[in-house]
Design a protein around this motif. Structure first.
Motif, PDB file in Angstrom:
ATOM      1  N   ASP A   1      46.437  38.994  43.263  1.00 49.59           N
ATOM      2  CA  ASP A   1      47.396  38.500  44.253  1.00 49.59           C
ATOM      3  C   ASP A   1      47.248  37.003  44.471  1.00 49.59           C
ATOM      4  OD1 ASP A   1      48.338  41.053  44.619  1.00 49.59           O
ATOM      5  OD2 ASP A   1      47.141  41.439  46.410  1.00 49.59           O
TER       6      ASP A   1
ATOM      7  N   ARG B   1      50.451  38.460  53.386  1.00 42.09           N
ATOM      8  CA  ARG B   1      50.271  39.571  52.442  1.00 42.09           C
ATOM      9  C   ARG B   1      49.663  40.752  53.185  1.00 42.09           C
ATOM     10  NH1 ARG B   1      46.814  37.372  48.226  1.00 42.09           N
ATOM     11  NH2 ARG B   1      44.935  38.359  49.006  1.00 42.09           N
TER      12      ARG B   1
ATOM     13  N   GLN C   1      50.562  45.118  48.708  1.00 41.37           N
ATOM     14  CA  GLN C   1      49.820  45.448  47.496  1.00 41.37           C
ATOM     15  C   GLN C   1      50.298  46.754  46.872  1.00 41.37           C
ATOM     16  OE1 GLN C   1      45.670  45.210  48.740  1.00 41.37           O
ATOM     17  NE2 GLN C   1      45.509  43.162  47.875  1.00 41.37           N
TER      18      GLN C   1
ATOM     19  N   ARG D   1      52.745  46.522  44.118  1.00 39.36           N
ATOM     20  CA  ARG D   1      52.360  45.716  42.954  1.00 39.36           C
ATOM     21  C   ARG D   1      51.470  46.469  41.964  1.00 39.36           C
ATOM     22  NH1 ARG D   1      52.353  40.496  42.529  1.00 39.36           N
ATOM     23  NH2 ARG D   1      50.115  40.316  42.147  1.00 39.36           N
TER      24      ARG D   1
END
Length: 469
Positions: free
Chosen positions: A193, A40, A76, A79
């Motif tokens: 997350d 990530r 991120q 999102r």
């Protein structure tokens, strides 16, 4: 329970050695149980995050072979709609609220608390409470969103490395989870997350310990089960000071440029804080099978560059040469060598690896196999070239030219037989040969050197050296 771990770097710089170790621990723990290791990119810091840093992280992870199991990494910044959805849900459920306090108000509050020797913290002035009357929202002020942290009880963290840590809930103030412009904050994004990705074990640096109770409380407010946490201690320099560039705090790809094998670097990193008896060297398969948190130390590891070089040398000496070939090729090409113009790379590796602790050293000492000599090492030439030695090289060249076959056995017999016939020790012949054909007095055994160099190059270089007489 299937294990899912994640490595979540911020793309504000290269993949450094501490991050690589954290990624390795996460990878090993997941793979040990046939779980998932996910990647990530935490790029919400838009001012400092760069595509160059993202690329550097991916490059370092790929070189180390620590590839994520997700088809595409999660970003991120892609999102934000999901974060806004969860925040809206929390506002409706009352686990979050709008706060209109200005920066000036909060600065004044902080100054007053510090003057009174109190811990600086938000005082909950906009927090809804039963019977509490809140002022009307000021006109034209965009509020932040704060998490309504529990004020009673405690948060118990049973850390897999550090053991039990207890945090009193009343020591945790109401964290901002969305800024006034609507962008979510780091601690909130991490929680959502990990929840959405099904992360079961969060393995990260111990600088995140103080974030953990807040994140646990947010997860509980969302009705989620918090993952297990393992906070890895920092890495210090060999002198116990904070790790710096002089100790080895470099980007992972700088270690490649220095001549490390990726597996050797991983082996060194896994031993920075973890042990399995007295074993020092591990294959990747052994690391996966044996890694656990019971043997990860809570004390900081110390980076010792000499030990790292030792591990690298052990790998070079023992690993299948075919594993080394891609990296060796990379280093040779960096110094302008066309590997198609020389002998087998695996054969060179087999001959050079005992005396080379890095691939940089091996590449430099192997250039002579591929390209014409651009001269001789002055010190070696002065020591081993004289009228007598060059005359001997001329005689030896004639004998080598007449050899019916060019094999290590035939070359060994020819050179040793020539030295014996002249009543000389082998070194009196071998060292001038080395300087003549390699440009320096250091090389693999002379029979192997001449075999790998080949008949044509050997004879031509001997002729060029003799011509100096």
């Amino acid at each position: 329970m299937s294990v899912t771990t994640r490595f979540a770097p911020s793309p504000t710089g290269f993949l450094h050695i501490g991050g690589a170790r954290t990624a390795l621990f996460s990878y090993l723990y997941a793979k040990r149980d046939n779980g998932k290791f996910l990647l990530r990119i935490e790029d919400t810091d838009r001012e400092r995050s760069t595509q160059e840093a993202v690329d550097a992280i991916f490059e370092g992870m790929a070189w180390l072979g620590l590839n994520g199991d997700n088809a595409e990494p999660i970003y991120q910044t892609q999102r934000f709609d999901r974060y806004k959805e969860v925040i809206a849900q929390m506002l409706v459920e009352g686990t979050a609220y709008h706060c209109y306090a200005s920066k000036e108000e909060l600065d004044a509050l902080r100054a007053e608390q510090m003057a009174n020797k109190q811990k600086p913290r938000y005082d909950g002035r906009w927090r809804p409470e039963a019977g509490k009357v809140l002022p009307a929202p000021p006109a034209g002020v965009a509020p932040v969103v704060r998490f309504r942290n529990p004020t009673e009880g405690e948060v118990v963290l049973d850390d897999l490395i550090k053991g039990r840590i207890v945090f009193a809930s009343d020591e945790l103030d109401d964290l901002i989870i969305a800024r006034s412009d609507g962008t979510p904050t780091y601690n909130f994004c991490v929680v959502v997350d990990d929840w959405d990705m099904g992360v079961t074990h969060v393995i990260r640096g111990d600088d995140h310990v103080n974030n953990t109770p807040r994140q646990i409380n947010i997860l509980r407010a969302l009705g989620a089960t918090p993952p297990a946490y393992a906070h890895v201690s920092m890495i210090l320099g060999s002198d116990g000071a904070k790790l710096s560039k002089r100790h080895g705090a470099l980007g992972v790809m700088e270690y490649r440029a220095m001549g490390f094998l990726p597996e050797a670097l991983l082996n060194y990193l896994v031993r920075l804080g973890w042990s399995h008896g007295d074993q020092e060297l591990f294959t990747r398969e052994e690391m996966i099978a044996k890694f656990d948190f019971d043997h990860v130390s809570a004390s900081p590891g110390r980076f010792d560059m000499e030990k790292a070089w030792w591990v690298n040398h052990q790998y070079l000496k023992s690993v299948d040469p075919a594993v080394v070939v891609p990296e060796f090729t990379w280093h040779l090409e960096r110094i302008g060598v066309d590997v198609a113009t020389g002998p087998s790379l695996t054969a060179i590796i087999e001959q050079q690896r005992e005396r080379c602790r890095s691939l940089v050293e091996m590449a430099e000492k192997s250039k002579f196999f591929f390209a014409d000599l651009d001269g001789y090492n002055e010190k070696d030439a002065a020591k081993h070239f004289n009228a007598d030695s060059l005359a001997l090289l001329g005689e030896l060249r004639t004998q080598l030219e007449a050899l019916p076959e060019w094999t290590t056995e035939a070359l060994h017999a020819a050179v040793n037989g020539f030295a014996e016939a002249k009543g000389l020790g082998l070194g009196k012949i071998a060292q001038p040969i080395r300087v003549a054909v390699c440009g320096m007095a250091v090389s693999p055994p002379i029979d192997a050197t001449l075999f790998l160099l080949g008949r044509e190059r050997t004879l031509a270089r001997l002729a060029a050296a003799v011509a100096r007489a």
